[in-house]
Structure formats: structure tokens, C-alpha cells
Design an enzyme around this catalytic site. Structure first.
Site, PDB file in Angstrom:
ATOM      1  N   ASP A 205      32.491  61.837 -63.902  1.00  9.73           N
ATOM      2  CA  ASP A 205      31.815  61.184 -62.762  1.00  9.73           C
ATOM      3  C   ASP A 205      32.766  60.707 -61.863  1.00  9.73           C
ATOM      4  O   ASP A 205      33.850  60.046 -62.011  1.00  9.73           O
ATOM      5  CB  ASP A 205      31.204  60.232 -63.400  1.00  9.73           C
ATOM      6  CG  ASP A 205      30.129  59.269 -62.509  1.00  9.73           C
ATOM      7  OD1 ASP A 205      29.412  59.736 -62.064  1.00  9.73           O
ATOM      8  OD2 ASP A 205      30.382  58.110 -62.500  1.00  9.73           O
ATOM      9  N   GLU A 259      45.262  71.521 -74.125  1.00  7.91           N
ATOM     10  CA  GLU A 259      45.874  71.201 -75.571  1.00  7.91           C
ATOM     11  C   GLU A 259      44.717  71.540 -76.703  1.00  7.91           C
ATOM     12  O   GLU A 259      44.937  72.019 -77.764  1.00  7.91           O
ATOM     13  CB  GLU A 259      46.350  69.877 -75.732  1.00  7.91           C
ATOM     14  CG  GLU A 259      47.668  69.719 -74.899  1.00  7.91           C
ATOM     15  CD  GLU A 259      48.004  68.303 -74.616  1.00  7.91           C
ATOM     16  OE1 GLU A 259      47.478  67.251 -75.231  1.00  7.91           O
ATOM     17  OE2 GLU A 259      49.024  67.987 -73.907  1.00  7.91           O
TER      18      GLU A 259
END
Length: 537
Positions: A205, A259
């Protein structure tokens, strides 16, 4: 002609479906959509042909802005269910080959978040600097002229500690201070928490809001602002948004996503909500050394003047602006904007869906757009949108784009057996899933056919896109991948249009037609769209 990126990653070949959970499906009769309701509709999404669902915020919240004021980033609000319900949704979606994206709200929290309560408790609290506090300005008022997106000053006075705090939206949504390393680390742990629970990505957002100018100078006045139109726009948000330091945050979020993918082998995607001109939007892709979000949302079709020339210009400008290796994306509607059918009408909404699903890049469909829902005005006593309540008449009432999903013609539209949190649209009696499923000429059938064609035809996903010259309101473009060629011809008006037929198309039968059933080569009937394609390699 633009060379495509090989579409090897799932989010490059996917179609994303945005769900506003409060309005999608209610499972318990309280009038508010929930996670169990969404699970009950997963087969519909699979059969529609989409590949991923994005859930607007479902985190714990006092609902001042209906979930965009988060009080706990690691739990589900009881209105929507439980953490276990979300785990069940993720598992059920994955069983159907659907990915799940969550809505991350990192610019601000709720004023009821424990972090803010601690920050507000004392100037010496260790979390004081997790939010943005400032002494009064020289006149004793707010520190500067920054405006809230919901109207009024972006600063709120706190008498207990004698300072102002910043809120880009409601005062119940204090802005987080991303310059504080401890806050930054805490938010990265939020991403890791959800990746570990199996989500496939985030829509982030107001990403471009995350950093503010360190010295808090006044924003420049907007010379084009008209009083009474929208208070936010009194100033140009030059110092309160899109600061250079935000790119390091986006790059760190990307590192966390990469990751997670390396740990379990499941690719993750980050999508940034960024309302900026193309030259600034493109910087949020990052670069090869410091990649940022995979998809900075491309909203230009939402505000475009609906003419063939204007749409063609946007496609050309966007494709030309993309950095090397960047993957495009397109959006027609969302929870903050008028629906596409409300903007251009039902007939042209069909053409817009053809456009969305045949342009190069990842498309996002807003729930209900596959039916052609337009939304409608909400009675004054039923308005829930805090932005519309603060600035009546000055801003779009977002409730109109958030009305309950129309599943059938029953009083609750198949959405709920109770009193819906927003009124069911009157159009739901005729424009609903049950009615359209059995109609081969319906908007739902068209959307399914287009999504099926995308799956069958690699050129529509991974091919190049080349704009061709049309006539009048005829928009033409070719998609090509190797020997496979597709021609898309769209009439963006209610009047007949002519165009020059490429030689390779002349002897072919169309693969898909909407609007007028007859196809006359070189002519498009009013509101007609046609797709031709060579034999599959």
C-alpha cells in the site's frame, strides 16, 4: 517492437484477481465477507481462469479505514476469521493451483497499535521515534502545510506530549518513521512472518509515501487547485512522498522476498501501489544490482480518456518507458476508483476486458468486473467510506466500488443471508454470476474465454506487442512470439470503424469476437472486438 522478457516466472504468466474481503462472500450471516466465505468461492476463481488472488487487508484493525489502519500486523481481525482460517485459505488455494497475495500497509499503523500507544505515552519511550513527531511551527500551529489525503492538515496535536504527529490519511492512521532502524527491522520481520506461513507475495500500500523529507519543508502550492474539489490537492506532495530514500526500503523488501524464495523454492512477488508519472514510476523496478518491486502498479488505464488515440498513446509510452528486463502490468479498476463499467458503460467494459487480457504483461481483475458490475451511488445514511464522509462531494465515494459481490438475484445477492455492511446494488438482480454462467454472450463468459485464450496462446502472454494504425476509434495491435501471431482489433466507440487488414489475417477465421456477431474484414461494428491468430506452432 518491444523485446519481451521470457515469461518463466509465475507472476509474469499469471492473471491476478483482487478481492475486497468485506464484500466478497459472507459465511456466517453477519453481513461482512470473511475468509471462510472466500474459501467457499475458490472453485469459482479456479474455473474463471485466474491464477492468484490478492486480499485487501484482513489484519487486526479497529476499522477506521476498513483494515488500512492495522493494529496487529501478524494476526487476522475476528471480523474475517482467525489465523487458522487464513492458513486454511492459503492451503485450499494452493491445492487449486492458486497463489495468495496479502495487502501490506507499511506507511502507517492504527493509532491503537501497541507501537503507537507506546510512542504516544512519553517523549522518552523507546518507540517514540517509530512514528513521526514534530514540534509546532513558528506560528504555534502544525509544523508545515502538508495535507492529509483525506482532507485537512496531515498533522495532529497530542496535548499529552506537546507535539504533533504526522498522518497522511486519517488521524487514526499515524505514519511510521521508516528512518528508524528498529521500526524498519520490525516491519521486515512482518514480511518474513507471512512468507513463512506460505503467502506468495504482497501488494504494498502507498509505497511511494514511505519516506518524507528529513527537514519537513512546506510543500509547494498547487496553482491548478480549485477550492472545494479536494483539499489534499491544495499543495503538491513534493516533500511528503516519493523521496529518494524510499528505494532502499523497496530494495530491502525485495531482498526479504528473494530470501524466502531461496529457502523453499517458491517464487514470491511484490507489487507496489504507486500513483506517479511513468518516469518516476519506473524507478521502483530498481536495477540489476538493487532490484525493488517486481510490479509497480500501472494505473494509467483507470484515468485515460477512452479513445483509440489516447489508449494507444499510453500503451506506446508505457512500453517505451520500461527499463530493460522490467515486466509490464495493467489494471482497469480497484477498491479506490470508479469501476470500469461506471466510467465507460457496459458495452465498452467488454472491450476494456479484451484490452486488459490481451496487452503484454500481468493483468489484475477487480472482483465483479468480470460481470460488468458498475456500482452505484450509496444512500447518504449508508455511506461508510471515511474519505467521502470527511469531504462529501469533493472526492469519489469509494463505497460505490466496494458493494457486495453479485452471486445471484436473491435479496442478499448470494453474498449474505444477513444485513450487508453496504447495500446490495440494484444491478445485482440481473447482473450476477448465476444469470451470466448460462449465457454464452455474457461478460462472465467473455472473461472466461479471454482467460482461456491466454492459457492456450503463449503469444498473448510472452509475445511482443506492436501497435498498428487503425481508423477512427479502431485500436489495433499485434502480439507475436516466434511464428505465432495474434491480431487484436477493438472498437472503442458505439460507431462503426474501419481499419486496414494485414495480409496474413485476410483468410483467417476469428478466434474470439464480442459485440456484433458478424465479422466483416476491415470493419468493426459498434462496440465490437475481434481477435485473430495463426495456427498454433
Amino acid at each position: 517492437m518491444i523485446s519481451p522478457v521470457p515469461a518463466a516466472r509465475w507472476w509474469q504468466t499469471a492473471t491476478i484477481y483482487q478481492i475486497y474481503p468485506r464484500s466478497f462472500q459472507d459465511s456466517d450471516g453477519d453481513g461482512i465477507g470473511d475468509l471462510r466465505g472466500t474459501v467457499a468461492r475458490l472453485d469459482y476463481l479456479r474455473d474463471l481462469g485466474v491464477d492468484a488472488l490478492w486480499l485487501s487487508p484482513i489484519f487486526t484493525s479497529p476499522m477506521a479505514d476498513f483494515g488500512y489502519d492495522v493494529a496487529d500486523y501478524r494476526d487476522v481481525d475476528p471480523i474475517f476469521g482467525s489465523l487458522g482460517d487464513l492458513d486454511a485459505l492459503i492451503a485450499a488455494a494452493h491445492d487449486r493451483g492458486l497463489r495468495v497475495l496479502l495487502d501490506l500497509v507499511p506507511n502507517h499503523s492504527s493509532s491503537e497499535h501497541p507501537w503507537f500507544r507506546a510512542s504516544r505515552s512519553s517523549r522518552i519511550d523507546r518507540r517514540r521515534d517509530w512514528y513521526i513527531w514534530h514540534d509546532p511551527g513558528s506560528n504555534g500551529g502544525p509544523p508545515n502545510n502538508w495535507t492529509s489525503d483525506f482532507g485537512g492538515s496531515a498533522w495532529e496535536w497530542d496535548a499529552a506530549t506537546g507535539q504533533y504527529y504526522l498522518h497522511a490519511f486519517l488521524k487514526e492512521q499515524p505514519d511510521l518513521n521508516w528512518r528508524n532502524p528498529d521500526l524498519r527491522a520490525a516491519m521486515m520481520k512482518v514480511l518474513r512472518f507471512w512468507f513463512a506461513r506460505g503467502i506468495d507475495g504482497f501488494r504494498i500500500d502507498v509505497l511511494w509515501h514511505l519516506m518524507k523529507h528529513a527537514d519537513f519543508p512546506d510543500n509547494p502550492a498547487n496553482p491548478d487547485w480549485t477550492p472545494g474539489v479536494r483539499d489534499r490537492d491544495r499543495v503538491i506532495q513534493h516533500h511528503s512522498t516519493d523521496q529518494p530514500e524510499v528505494h532502499a526500503i523497496a530494495a530491502e523488501m525485495r531482498q526479504v522476498a528473494d530470501e524466502a524464495a531461496a529457502v523453499d523454492g517458491r517464487d514470491r512477488v511484490l507489487i507496489g501501489e504507486i500513483y506517479l508519472p511513468y518516469d518516476r514510476l519506473m524507478t521502483y523496478y530498481g536495477n540489476s544490482e538493487h532490484p525493488e518491486v517486481h510490479l509497480p502498479f500501472n494505473f494509467r488505464l483507470i484515468g485515460v480518456r477512452w479513445t483509440a488515440r489516447s489508449v494507444a498513446a499510453i500503451v506506446e509510452e508505457y512500453e517505451s518507458a520500461l527499463p530493460e528486463g522490467a515486466w509490464p502490468n495493467w489494471v482497469l479498476s480497484n477498491h479506490d476508483q470508479p469501476r470500469i463499467a461506471a466510467r465507460i458503460g457496459a458495452a465498452q467494459a467488454r472491450i476494456a476486458m479484451m484490452l486488459l487480457l490481451t496487452l503484454r504483461g500481468t493483468p489484475t481483475i477487480y472482483y465483479g468486473d468480470e460481470l460488468g458490475l458498475a456500482g452505484e451511488a450509496v444512500p447518504p445514511d449508508s455511506v461508510r467510506d471515511p474519505q467521502a464522509l470527511r469531504e462529501p462531494g469533493a472526492a469519489f465515494n469509494r463505497d460505490e466500488a466496494r458493494l457486495p459481490m453479485a452471486w445471484d438475484a436473491s435479496p442478499g445477492a448470494g453474498f449474505t443471508t444477513g444485513e450487508p455492511w453496504l447495500p446490495v446494488s440494484t444491478e445485482a438482480t440481473t447482473c450476477n454470476v448465476a444469470t451470466q454462467e448460462s449465457d454464452p454472450g455474457s461478460m462472465l463468459s467473455l472473461t472466461r474465454a479471454l482467460l482461456g485464450l491466454r492459457r492456450e496462446r503463449p503469444a498473448l502472454v510472452s509475445g511482443t506487442v506492436s501497435l498498428l494504425s487503425g481508423g477512427g476509434e479502431a485500436l489495433l495491435y499485434e502480439r507475436r512470439l516466434g511464428e505465432e501471431r495474434m491480431l487484436v482489433a477493438l472498437n472503442l466507440s458505439g460507431e462503426p470503424a474501419r481499419f486496414d487488414v494485414p495480409d496474413w489475417v485476410r483468410s483467417m477465421q476469428p478466434l474470439l469476437v464480442t459485440g456484433h456477431a458478424n465479422v466483416d474484414p476491415g470493419h468493426l461494428a459498434p462496440d465490437q472486438g475481434v481477435i485473430w491468430g495463426t495456427a498454433r506452432p
